[in-house]
Design a protein around this motif. Structure first.
Motif, PDB file in Angstrom:
ATOM      1  N   LEU A  42       0.805  -1.223   0.000  1.00  0.00           N
ATOM      2  CA  LEU A  42       0.000   0.000   0.000  1.00  0.00           C
ATOM      3  C   LEU A  42       0.837   1.270   0.000  1.00  0.00           C
ATOM      4  N   SER A  43       2.118   1.177   0.441  1.00  0.00           N
ATOM      5  CA  SER A  43       2.927   2.397   0.484  1.00  0.00           C
ATOM      6  C   SER A  43       4.406   2.081   0.362  1.00  0.00           C
ATOM      7  N   ASN A  44       5.146   3.047  -0.149  1.00  0.00           N
ATOM      8  CA  ASN A  44       6.613   3.038  -0.220  1.00  0.00           C
ATOM      9  C   ASN A  44       7.220   1.913  -1.044  1.00  0.00           C
ATOM     10  N   GLN A  45       6.479   1.388  -2.009  1.00  0.00           N
ATOM     11  CA  GLN A  45       7.045   0.355  -2.860  1.00  0.00           C
ATOM     12  C   GLN A  45       7.912   0.940  -3.973  1.00  0.00           C
ATOM     13  N   ASP A  46       7.792   2.227  -4.202  1.00  0.00           N
ATOM     14  CA  ASP A  46       8.512   2.855  -5.302  1.00  0.00           C
ATOM     15  C   ASP A  46       9.808   3.549  -4.865  1.00  0.00           C
ATOM     16  N   LYS A  47      10.177   3.383  -3.602  1.00  0.00           N
ATOM     17  CA  LYS A  47      11.373   4.034  -3.090  1.00  0.00           C
ATOM     18  C   LYS A  47      12.466   3.020  -2.845  1.00  0.00           C
ATOM     19  N   LYS A  48      13.690   3.417  -3.127  1.00  0.00           N
ATOM     20  CA  LYS A  48      14.829   2.560  -2.817  1.00  0.00           C
ATOM     21  C   LYS A  48      14.883   2.362  -1.305  1.00  0.00           C
ATOM     22  N   MET A  49      15.194   1.151  -0.889  1.00  0.00           N
ATOM     23  CA  MET A  49      15.198   0.795   0.525  1.00  0.00           C
ATOM     24  C   MET A  49      16.185   1.653   1.322  1.00  0.00           C
ATOM     25  N   TYR A  50      15.739   2.086   2.510  1.00  0.00           N
ATOM     26  CA  TYR A  50      16.595   2.878   3.391  1.00  0.00           C
ATOM     27  C   TYR A  50      16.192   2.624   4.841  1.00  0.00           C
ATOM     28  N   PRO A  51      17.133   2.784   5.783  1.00  0.00           N
ATOM     29  CA  PRO A  51      16.792   2.601   7.202  1.00  0.00           C
ATOM     30  C   PRO A  51      15.709   3.598   7.627  1.00  0.00           C
ATOM     31  N   GLY A  52      14.720   3.109   8.337  1.00  0.00           N
ATOM     32  CA  GLY A  52      13.612   3.952   8.775  1.00  0.00           C
ATOM     33  C   GLY A  52      12.416   3.903   7.842  1.00  0.00           C
ATOM     34  N   GLN A  53      12.561   3.283   6.695  1.00  0.00           N
ATOM     35  CA  GLN A  53      11.461   3.188   5.737  1.00  0.00           C
ATOM     36  C   GLN A  53      10.323   2.347   6.332  1.00  0.00           C
ATOM     37  N   ILE A  54       9.115   2.862   6.252  1.00  0.00           N
ATOM     38  CA  ILE A  54       7.919   2.162   6.713  1.00  0.00           C
ATOM     39  C   ILE A  54       7.150   1.707   5.473  1.00  0.00           C
ATOM     40  N   ILE A  55       6.784   0.423   5.449  1.00  0.00           N
ATOM     41  CA  ILE A  55       6.051  -0.135   4.309  1.00  0.00           C
ATOM     42  C   ILE A  55       4.770  -0.778   4.841  1.00  0.00           C
ATOM     43  N   HIS A  56       3.632  -0.412   4.230  1.00  0.00           N
ATOM     44  CA  HIS A  56       2.317  -0.967   4.599  1.00  0.00           C
ATOM     45  C   HIS A  56       1.907  -2.019   3.571  1.00  0.00           C
ATOM     46  N   TYR A  57       1.383  -3.150   4.053  1.00  0.00           N
ATOM     47  CA  TYR A  57       0.897  -4.223   3.194  1.00  0.00           C
ATOM     48  C   TYR A  57      -0.503  -4.623   3.648  1.00  0.00           C
ATOM     49  N   LYS A  58      -1.233  -5.218   2.739  1.00  0.00           N
ATOM     50  CA  LYS A  58      -2.436  -5.987   3.075  1.00  0.00           C
ATOM     51  C   LYS A  58      -2.111  -7.405   2.653  1.00  0.00           C
ATOM     52  N   VAL A  59      -2.444  -8.362   3.494  1.00  0.00           N
ATOM     53  CA  VAL A  59      -2.129  -9.749   3.209  1.00  0.00           C
ATOM     54  C   VAL A  59      -3.184 -10.651   3.840  1.00  0.00           C
ATOM     55  N   THR A  60      -3.396 -11.804   3.226  1.00  0.00           N
ATOM     56  CA  THR A  60      -4.348 -12.784   3.733  1.00  0.00           C
ATOM     57  C   THR A  60      -3.568 -14.055   4.062  1.00  0.00           C
ATOM     58  N   PRO A  61      -2.949 -14.114   5.247  1.00  0.00           N
ATOM     59  CA  PRO A  61      -2.056 -15.234   5.555  1.00  0.00           C
ATOM     60  C   PRO A  61      -2.761 -16.563   5.791  1.00  0.00           C
ATOM     61  N   VAL A  62      -3.876 -16.556   6.509  1.00  0.00           N
ATOM     62  CA  VAL A  62      -4.582 -17.811   6.798  1.00  0.00           C
ATOM     63  C   VAL A  62      -6.088 -17.591   6.869  1.00  0.00           C
ATOM     64  N   LEU A  63      -6.828 -18.612   6.496  1.00  0.00           N
ATOM     65  CA  LEU A  63      -8.289 -18.665   6.622  1.00  0.00           C
ATOM     66  C   LEU A  63      -9.007 -17.506   5.935  1.00  0.00           C
ATOM     67  N   GLY A  64      -8.398 -16.907   4.916  1.00  0.00           N
ATOM     68  CA  GLY A  64      -9.028 -15.818   4.183  1.00  0.00           C
ATOM     69  C   GLY A  64      -9.193 -14.536   4.974  1.00  0.00           C
ATOM     70  N   ILE A  65      -8.478 -14.422   6.101  1.00  0.00           N
ATOM     71  CA  ILE A  65      -8.591 -13.232   6.946  1.00  0.00           C
ATOM     72  C   ILE A  65      -7.569 -12.191   6.491  1.00  0.00           C
ATOM     73  N   LYS A  66      -8.077 -11.066   5.985  1.00  0.00           N
ATOM     74  CA  LYS A  66      -7.188  -9.974   5.555  1.00  0.00           C
ATOM     75  C   LYS A  66      -6.629  -9.273   6.782  1.00  0.00           C
ATOM     76  N   THR A  67      -5.348  -8.932   6.705  1.00  0.00           N
ATOM     77  CA  THR A  67      -4.722  -8.211   7.805  1.00  0.00           C
ATOM     78  C   THR A  67      -3.785  -7.153   7.241  1.00  0.00           C
ATOM     79  N   THR A  68      -3.582  -6.115   8.023  1.00  0.00           N
ATOM     80  CA  THR A  68      -2.612  -5.091   7.676  1.00  0.00           C
ATOM     81  C   THR A  68      -1.286  -5.470   8.316  1.00  0.00           C
ATOM     82  N   TRP A  69      -0.223  -5.314   7.564  1.00  0.00           N
ATOM     83  CA  TRP A  69       1.116  -5.612   8.054  1.00  0.00           C
ATOM     84  C   TRP A  69       1.950  -4.365   7.787  1.00  0.00           C
ATOM     85  N   VAL A  70       2.578  -3.835   8.817  1.00  0.00           N
ATOM     86  CA  VAL A  70       3.437  -2.661   8.678  1.00  0.00           C
ATOM     87  C   VAL A  70       4.836  -3.060   9.116  1.00  0.00           C
TER      88      VAL A  70
END
Length: 165
Positions: A42-70
């Motif tokens: 959801l965020s910061n996928q277009d920036k070269k990796m750097y210390p302090g970078q925060i990246i937001h994801y949405k993912v469905t790891p188990v049982l079809g339950i969507k979760t936010t991962w930061v």
């Protein structure tokens, strides 16, 4: 408190520079994650990796339950390693070290993940039944996808080890 560790290694016939270019680009994580997980950055996928970078994801790891991962990129040594740590998500602790080690055949990619599962004894019961199995599945997929993209050095299966402390 039970702490678990996943250790994965893979040899690839590519240069350290090429391995770094691929692995340090957050948008490539979607490529090496199984489609059924609905992984979406959801965020910061277009920036070269750097210390302090925060990246937001949405993912469905188990049982079809969507979760936010930061995650936060906490350490970067250009071309050699980086560390991501979960700041918000499904684990009580997620500390993931990514190493790229040059060899005469290409590189060894090494991942060391220390993780803790929430929910006390229920989480400890879930680890061997669900979580460990799911992590093995994800890293096997990743292993095969990286071989498909870059070729392979060996016919061995993924080198995956799990420990608990």
């Amino acid at each position: 408190m039970k702490l678990y560790q996943l250790h994965a290694k893979q040899k690839l016939p590519i240069s350290q520079k090429d391995a770094w270019e691929f692995l340090s680009n957050p948008s490539n994580l979607k490529i090496i994650t199984p489609d059924y997980m609905g992984f979406n950055i959801l965020s910061n996928q277009d920036k070269k990796m750097y210390p302090g970078q925060i990246i937001h994801y949405k993912v469905t790891p188990v049982l079809g339950i969507k979760t936010t991962w930061v995650t936060e990129i906490t350490y970067v040594k250009e071309g050699e390693y980086f560390v991501d740590e979960q700041r918000f998500g499904p684990y009580s602790l997620w500390h993931h070290k990514h190493f790229i080690i040059p060899t005469s055949e290409g590189v060894i990619m090494e991942d060391i993940i220390d993780y803790k599962i929430p929910m006390g004894i229920l989480g400890q019961l879930a680890n061997p039944l669900i979580i460990k199995k799911k992590l093995k599945e994800i890293f096997t997929y990743r292993y095969l996808k990286l071989e498909e993209l870059f070729g392979k050095v060996t016919d061995k299966n993924p080198e995956l080890t799990f420990k608990s402390f």
